[in-house]
Scaffold this motif. Structure first.
Motif, PDB file in Angstrom:
ATOM      1  N   GLU A  68      -2.545   4.209  -7.568  1.00  0.00           N
ATOM      2  CA  GLU A  68      -2.204   4.570  -6.185  1.00  0.00           C
ATOM      3  C   GLU A  68      -3.322   5.391  -5.551  1.00  0.00           C
ATOM      4  N   ARG A  72      -5.448   4.215  -2.313  1.00  0.00           N
ATOM      5  CA  ARG A  72      -5.415   4.966  -1.051  1.00  0.00           C
ATOM      6  C   ARG A  72      -6.832   5.295  -0.592  1.00  0.00           C
ATOM      7  N   LEU A 110       2.524   2.576  -1.727  1.00  0.00           N
ATOM      8  CA  LEU A 110       1.622   2.443  -0.584  1.00  0.00           C
ATOM      9  C   LEU A 110       2.330   1.934   0.658  1.00  0.00           C
TER      10      LEU A 110
END
Length: 343
Positions: A68, A72, A110
């Motif tokens: 993650e 990002r 997300l």
């Protein structure tokens, strides 16, 4: 309809915690200074990042956490929001759980939904396989923006109660080779100023009749008390085969693209260990190309490594620069590579 060009818009990476050097590992397992010198000379990796605390054994970062974070960072760097992603591909050899797939857990975090998602289970070539899948799906024209992630948490397989002095080399070397980490890139059919074109991805199994040189077991409830080791590595076989295979990949990429060795400005070689990478680079003989390596500092964190190399490479490239990346997976002898050009 002509196939679109595929461009790398951005890269993002994530490493868990501060670097852990060889001295810290030696102290944790009661090894002496001579052992540390052996690691420096034989393995050539100085430090690595671990998702597990060496002292307590506490697992502080999961694969999904790191995936993650890297994703990002890649999306932010590309200026792309989650709603624009219409394809996700994730490569790992060490998922947190067998199901649900890590790619879908990262997508959920997300805010990505209603898109095709794929998870590939493979080792050092997995990130290249993920790039290959995304690249070919983007070429169809049915998708425009792909998020490709590679991550591994190798430290969770280490037995922190082990006596390293009693382990055979095939098992002991794993305590020094591997680290943890994640990387992600945004691929797009829409170029941006100064974007990098992905020319070619090579991905081929070449292990017919060849014994695996690396094995990682999965222990379920029926066999978790088996005495067989959870992982093993035939370092000698790797040492003999990988440099030769790297040269074969290099020559195939150059021939495919009609490039000369002198046309290549940057080389991203396989990242098994510091010493092994040095041997491979010497065998490749690309004296005019700048090497882009990170394994001495990060350890071998599997599917994250190509993204860590790309993170170092992309800011250095200027218009017209060309780069080749090479990876070899010894679990069943997979050749992989890619070619890039700054447009």
């Amino acid at each position: 309809m002509d196939a679109p060009d595929i461009h790398i818009r951005s890269v993002g990476t994530a490493l868990p915690g501060p670097p852990v050097d060889n001295a810290a590992v030696g102290r944790r397992f009661g090894m002496d200074a001579l052992w540390e010198q052996w690691v420096d000379a034989f393995v050539g990796t100085r430090s690595r990042h671990l998702a597990v605390d060496l002292e307590s054994g506490e697992r502080r970062h999961s694969l999904v956490d790191m995936g993650e974070q890297a994703a990002r960072r890649a999306l932010e760097a590309a200026g792309v929001d989650a709603a624009s992603v219409d394809l996700m591909v994730f490569a790992t050899a060490t998922p947190d759980v067998l199901m649900p797939a890590s790619v879908n857990l990262v997508a959920d975090r997300l805010g990505i939904d209603d898109v095709p998602t794929y998870q590939l289970q493979s080792g050092c070539s997995g990130a290249f396989q993920a790039l290959d899948v995304a690249y070919k799906m983007l070429l169809t024209g049915l998708h425009r923006t792909a998020l490709v992630i590679g991550a591994d948490t190798c430290a969770k397989h280490l037995d922190l109660s082990a006596d390293l002095r009693s382990l055979p080399p095939t098992e002991m070397v794993n305590f020094m080779l591997f680290g943890d980490g994640a990387g992600a890139i945004v691929l797009s059919t829409e170029p941006t100023p100064g974007s990098v074109r992905l020319h070619r991805v090579l991905n081929r199994l070449t292990g017919l009749g060849r014994a695996p040189a690396q094995t990682i077991e999965w222990f379920g409830t029926a066999d978790r008390h088996e005495k067989r080791p959870s992982s093993s590595e035939d370092y000698k076989a790797i040492e003999e085969s990988v440099p030769v295979m790297a040269v074969e990949i290099l020559q195939e990429l150059l021939e495919d693209l009609d490039w000369q060795e002198s046309d290549v400005d940057y080389l991203l070689p396989p990242q098994l260990s510091g010493q092994m990478t040095a041997k491979i680079v010497a065998e490749l003989g690309m004296v005019d190309a700048q090497e882009v390596s990170c394994v001495r500092e990060t350890g071998n964190n599997g599917n994250a490594l190509p993204f860590l190399q790309l993170e170092r490479l992309l800011p250095r490239m200027v218009q017209g620069d060309r780069a080749l990346g090479i990876a070899i997976e010894s679990s069943k002898w997979i050749k992989a590579g890619f070619a890039l050009e700054k447009v």
